[in-house]
Design a protein around this motif. Sequence first.
Motif, PDB file in Angstrom:
ATOM      1  N   ASP A  30      22.211   4.946  51.974  1.00 33.63           N
ATOM      2  CA  ASP A  30      21.735   5.203  52.872  1.00 33.63           C
ATOM      3  C   ASP A  30      20.457   4.294  52.664  1.00 33.63           C
ATOM      4  N   SER A  31      19.545   5.187  51.446  1.00 30.87           N
ATOM      5  CA  SER A  31      18.205   4.594  51.457  1.00 30.87           C
ATOM      6  C   SER A  31      18.201   3.763  51.178  1.00 30.87           C
ATOM      7  N   GLU A  34      17.416   3.105  55.257  1.00 26.53           N
ATOM      8  CA  GLU A  34      16.115   3.150  55.674  1.00 26.53           C
ATOM      9  C   GLU A  34      15.109   2.187  56.116  1.00 26.53           C
ATOM     10  N   ASN A 187      10.140   8.810  61.995  1.00 28.53           N
ATOM     11  CA  ASN A 187      11.034   7.227  62.430  1.00 28.53           C
ATOM     12  C   ASN A 187      11.256   7.555  63.448  1.00 28.53           C
TER      13      ASN A 187
END
Length: 966
Positions: A30-31, A34, A187
Motif C-alpha cells: 500500500d505504501s 501510494e 490526494n
Amino acid sequence: MRLILLVTCTVLPLYGAEAQDWKQLINKADSLEEKGDFPAALSMVKQSMNQAKSVVGETHVDYAFLLQKLGSIQLAKGEYTDAKASLVASQQLYLRVGHGIDTNYVEVLYGLGILNRIQGEFAEAEKLLQETLKLTEAVRGRQTTNYAAVLGSLGNVYATSQNYKKAEPLLLEVLTLKSKLFGQQSNEYASTLNSLGLVYLNLEDYTRSELYFQRGLLVWQELFGPKHPNVGAILSNLGFLYINQGAYDSALQLLARAKLIQKTTAPGSLNHISVLTNIALCYTRTKQYAMADSLYRDVLDLTEQKFGKTHPQSAIILNNLGFIAEAQGKYADAVEQYRRALLLYNAKVGEETIGAAEMISNIASAYFSMNNLRSSDSLYRKALPLLQRQVGNNSLRYAGTLDYFGQLLNYNGQLDTAIVVSTNAQKIISDNLTRNFLYQTARQKQSLLDKWIPALQTTFSLSLSHPKRTDAAGLAYAGSLFLRNLLLGQHVSLFARDIQATDNKRQFLIDTLRQVSNKIATQYALPIAQRKSLDSLEARAEILEKDLARQSAPFRQAQRALQVRWQDVRDALKPTEAAVEFISFPYHNGRQQTDSVRYMALVLRPGDAAPQVVPMMMDETPLRRLLARKKGAPGGAALYATRGSELDTDQLPKGDSLYQLVWHPVDSLLGGIKTVYLSPSGLLHQVSFAALPYHSSQAKKGSEYLADRYQIRQVGSTRQVATSIDDDLMYKNITSATLYGGIQYDSTGATRGSWSFLPGTQREVEEIGQFVGSKVTVKLGLAATETDLKAQSGHSPTVLHLATHGFAFPDPAVASNDSTPGGNAFRRIANPLFRTGLLMAGANHVWAGGRPELGDDDGILTAYEVANLNLSNTKLVVLSACETALGDIRGSEGVFGLQRAFKMAGAGYLLTSLWLVSDQATSDLMTRFYRNWKRYKTIRVAFQQTQQQMRQKYPPSVWASFVLIE
C-alpha cells in the motif's frame, strides 16, 4: 488522465505469525503504491499472496481481497490484461464464498469499472460504476470516502466520453464532498481538481482549467514529490491545455517532464500513451510533420498492442494522422484516415459527441481541398448542428468550423451566406478571446491570439475579394478594430486600473512583479553562461501576473474599447476628418492562407454608410525594397532624400514610389478632408506619412508633402477616435519635466567606448531646461543613470525627455548581419523588447561584455524594463535618439520596441524617430519643438510647425525622421 484508486481494507482476522507477515507485506505494498512505485508494490503483493496461500488457501475471502489488490496495482501500472484477469478472478471468488455485498467486493466492481473506462468501454464502465455506487451507498452511506471515490470515477466516465453536461455538476459535487472528508490538501481532492481541469479545458474555460490543474499539481507535488505518476498525469493535462492555447514551447517543457515520469513508473499505460500523443500533437501544431507522423505511428502501435484496434485513443491518433496528410497535400489519404477514425469513434464513444463532429468537419475540409464542394458543403452542414448541440453556439470549436464553412461558401459563390456565417464566427471568436484574456498572462494571450488570428483575418480576404460589398467592408473594419493593439490595451488597462487602487494586496502584487521583472532584465544583460535562475524567475513572473489579474476585476476600460464599432468611429469624426485603417495580412485565396502579405486600407468619413475598401499592394516586396537600408546610409533617410522619386533598380517598375504604393490609392477618397487619423500596419510603421511627396492634381502650388495637405494624426488604432482621443495636450498643463542628456557612457568619463558622447544632447536639454523654467529637472553626465530614470516610476513627470543613443537589433531568427559593435548579450534574445533600448550613464562597460558597475543597473535601458515602469502620469515621452520607433513588427500588435514599451508603461504621446539623424539636427528639432509648443499652445500644432520650420533648413531625410504617435 491518472486514475486514483481508493482501496479500503476491512479488518482481517489474525492467523498467527505467518498471517501477520503477509498482512505486513500488503501494508508495505500500500505504501509503495501510494508513492507511485508500482513495480515494487506489485512484487510485494505477489510475495504476500504466496505466503497467504499456505495460511488461508486460495479459496478464502482474504485471497479474493489479495487478487483485488493485485488487480488494482496492475491497473495503475498499465498491465490491463493482467489486471482484468486478477479482478475477474477476485469477483468470482467473492461470489463463490458468499461475499457479494462485502465492501471489498465493491472495490472489485469499482476496479472493473475503471478498467472498462480506460479500455474505452464507456457504457460498461458506467453500468459497473452505477452498480458500485448503489452498493457503496447501501454498505457505507453517501457521506463517506468510498462513495466520494466512486462518484468521482463515474464523473470521469462522463468526462472521458465527452458528456460534459453530466460530468461537470457531478464532479463539482464530488469536490465539495472530498473537501469535507479528506481536506483540500489530500490526494483525493487533487484527483478531482485534475478531473475538473479536463472538463473545463474541453469546455474552453481555459482560465478555470489552468487554475484547477495548478492547484492539483501543487497538492500532489507536496504529497508525493515531483516524480510521482499523479504529477506526471497532471503535467500532461496542463501541457494539453497549453497546446489548446497555442503555447507550444511551454507545453513541450511540461510534456517532457510528464513523459519521463510515466516512462519510469507506468510504461505503456494509458497515461504514457496520452503524454506521447500530446507531444505528437505539439509537433503537428508547430508544423513538424515528419516528427509528428513518426511518433503518432509508434503510439498507434503501442495503443493497439495494449488495447487492440478498437480503442478510442486509436481513433484520435488516426484523426491526427489525417490532419498531417491534409497539411501535406495528401487529401485522399487524409479522407481515408479521417473516415477510419470516425467509424471507430462512433462505435466506441458515440455519434452524438464533440469528437465525431470534429472528425466530420475534418473530412469536409479535405473534400474542400479536393474541390469536392458538394460533399464538403453537406458534411459541414452535418457537423455544425452536431457541434452546436454538444458545445453550444458560442464555443471556439463551433466558431472554427463556422469559419471554414464560410470560406467554402465564399469560394462556391454564395457570398451573402458566407458573410453572415463569417460575421457569426468573428463575433464568437472575439467574445471568447476577450473572456479568456481576463485572467491570462501576456504570453498566454499572445499564444491564444496567434492561434485564432488566421480565422479573424478571413474577413480581410473576404472584403479584399469583394471591395464593393459594404457588409464585407464593415466586417473587415470590425475585425481590425478588435485586433489592433489588442494585447497592448489589455496590459495598459490591467496596470492603469490598479495603480490608483487602495487595495494593498494588489499593489503588493504590482510591486513584486516589477521587482521580479527587473531581476529578469538584469539576467538577460549577462552573457548566457553567467545567467542564473532565469527560468524560475520567468515562471515566478507569470504566476504573479496571473495573481494580479485574478485580484483585479475585469478590465472595464479595455473591454469597452473592444466593443467599439466602426459606426462609433464614423460618428466621432468631425466634418473635415477621416479615418484610414491600414491592414496587412497573409492573403487567403479562398482555399488556404498563402505566404503573400497583402495590404489594403479602410477609409471612413463622416456620414459614410460603410467603410470604403481600398486594395493596395498585392505583395509587400516592393515596399520592403523601398524601405531597405542602403550601403552607407539608412534606407529611410535615403528614400526620403529622393522625395519618393524613381529608384535605380531593375526589380521595380519605373515610376514606383513610396507615395504611389501607400497613399495614392486612398487620396482620391479624401476630398475636403483636412485631418486624417491613420493607423499603420506592417511595414507602414516605418513610413513617415507627413513627409510623403504629394503629387495630386489638386495640390496647390508649393504643396510638396502630405503635411501640406493634411494634418496627419498617427494612432495605434482608429478606435481611439471614439474612445481616447483627448483634447490636444496643452503646454500650460506641464507640471513637471525631467530631461536626460549629455550622458557619459563611460563611467570614468572617457569617451572612447562603443557609444560616443553626444555634445548636442547636453546643449539640447540645457536649452530646453532654461526655456521651460522651474518645472524642469535636468540630468547630465554620470547622473543620467538608468537607476534614476526607473526611480521616476509611480510619480513620473508630465514630460519625460531622453536625449541619448538608441539601438534596435533585428530578430536573430531572421537576420544576423547587424554591424553595430557590442551588445552581444542583447542582440541574440528572442524577446524583441530586450533587443531595443536606450543608452544611459556607464552603458559602455556592459555593452562591451563587462558586468554592471553602477549598482544593480547596467546603464542599458531595454524596452522590457521600460514596459515594467509606471509612467501613467507622463503625458509626453520625447525619445531624442535614433531609431526609437523601430522594433519587430508583429501583426496587429504593431511594433514591439520602445514605442510599445512606453505605451505599456502608461505614457500618452510619443515623439520618436524612424532612422538615424545627426546629433546637431536632432538637437535643433527638439529645441524648436518646445518653443513652438509654448507659442502655439498645443502639442500637435507645435509638432506640425516644427516640421515646417525644419523643412526650410534641412532635407526630408532629417525632418521626416521624427513622428508623433498618439
